[in-house]
Design a protein around this motif. Structure first.
Motif, PDB file in Angstrom:
ATOM      1  N   GLU A  95       0.834  -1.204   0.000  1.00  0.00           N
ATOM      2  CA  GLU A  95       0.000   0.000   0.000  1.00  0.00           C
ATOM      3  C   GLU A  95       0.866   1.251   0.000  1.00  0.00           C
ATOM      4  O   GLU A  95       0.581   2.220  -0.698  1.00  0.00           O
ATOM      5  N   ARG A  96       1.929   1.206   0.770  1.00  0.00           N
ATOM      6  CA  ARG A  96       2.854   2.334   0.825  1.00  0.00           C
ATOM      7  C   ARG A  96       3.505   2.585  -0.541  1.00  0.00           C
ATOM      8  O   ARG A  96       3.662   3.726  -0.967  1.00  0.00           O
ATOM      9  N   GLU A  99       0.960   4.208  -2.828  1.00  0.00           N
ATOM     10  CA  GLU A  99       0.804   5.623  -2.487  1.00  0.00           C
ATOM     11  C   GLU A  99       1.967   6.443  -3.017  1.00  0.00           C
ATOM     12  O   GLU A  99       1.774   7.530  -3.570  1.00  0.00           O
ATOM     13  N   ALA A 100       3.185   5.944  -2.848  1.00  0.00           N
ATOM     14  CA  ALA A 100       4.371   6.661  -3.329  1.00  0.00           C
ATOM     15  C   ALA A 100       4.311   6.812  -4.843  1.00  0.00           C
ATOM     16  O   ALA A 100       4.616   7.886  -5.386  1.00  0.00           O
ATOM     17  N   THR A 102       1.621   6.835  -6.710  1.00  0.00           N
ATOM     18  CA  THR A 102       0.520   7.740  -7.033  1.00  0.00           C
ATOM     19  C   THR A 102       0.946   9.193  -6.855  1.00  0.00           C
ATOM     20  O   THR A 102       0.679  10.042  -7.715  1.00  0.00           O
ATOM     21  N   VAL A 103       1.621   9.485  -5.742  1.00  0.00           N
ATOM     22  CA  VAL A 103       2.068  10.859  -5.497  1.00  0.00           C
ATOM     23  C   VAL A 103       3.125  11.260  -6.534  1.00  0.00           C
ATOM     24  O   VAL A 103       3.088  12.378  -7.058  1.00  0.00           O
ATOM     25  N   LEU A 157      -4.780  14.748  -8.162  1.00  0.00           N
ATOM     26  CA  LEU A 157      -5.092  13.532  -7.417  1.00  0.00           C
ATOM     27  C   LEU A 157      -6.572  13.169  -7.564  1.00  0.00           C
ATOM     28  O   LEU A 157      -6.925  11.997  -7.691  1.00  0.00           O
ATOM     29  N   VAL A 162      -8.110   9.646  -6.576  1.00  0.00           N
ATOM     30  CA  VAL A 162      -7.704   9.579  -5.181  1.00  0.00           C
ATOM     31  C   VAL A 162      -8.618  10.483  -4.387  1.00  0.00           C
ATOM     32  O   VAL A 162      -8.784  11.657  -4.719  1.00  0.00           O
TER      33      VAL A 162
END
Length: 164
Positions: A95-96, A99-100, A102-103, A157, A162
């Protein structure tokens, strides 16, 4: 002079201050003390040609009470408990990583000036002044770019699906 001012106005001022702070005697006493201190620091304000001394004292007490109320209302209250806070849950590395990614993808969609200011301030942990020096722009520009960059990042986002 201050003794005479106190003798003449303190009782009425204390009664007024007590009403301003809803009966809280220590706060009312502090309010009277601060009002009289202001009078001592600004004796020119007590010139009878400028108006009523009592009116100046009451107005000053009222303004001090409003300022104190604003300061208290802007601060969150303390929370006391006998229990320790819950430990954060285990963070899933997958998940981390998502997220990384995606950002990073969202940042790549920003303009270079917006991306650079966010990287300097948030990822490099630089202050506005440090970021301004590194980017060669005034600090005010860093502040406004950061504002607009965060707005743009939120939009990107949202476009990526998101939420939150």
């Amino acid at each position: 002079m201050l003794r005479a001012l106190h003798d003449e106005h303190a009782e009425a001022l204390f009664g007024y201050a007590l009403r301003l702070v809803n009966g809280d005697r220590p706060r009312a006493e502090d309010l009277v003390q601060e009002t009289l201190l202001r009078a001592w620091r600004h004796p020119e304000s007590l010139d009878p040609r400028r108006g009523s001394v009592r009116a100046w004292l009451f107005t000053t007490a009222r303004n001090l009470a409003i300022d104190a109320w604003r300061r208290r209302s802007n601060r969150p209250g303390e929370v006391f408990t006998d229990q320790l806070p819950d430990q954060p849950g285990v963070v899933d590395e997958a998940e981390r990583a998502v997220e990384a990614w995606t950002v990073a993808e969202a940042l790549s969609r920003l303009s270079p000036t917006h991306r650079d200011v966010l990287v300097e301030c948030f990822y490099q942990g630089r202050s506005v002044a440090e970021a301004a020096a590194r980017l060669g722009v005034p600090p005010g520009t860093v502040k406004s770019r950061t504002h607009y960059a965060l707005r743009s990042l939120r939009l990107v986002l949202a476009e990526m699906g998101v939420t939150g």
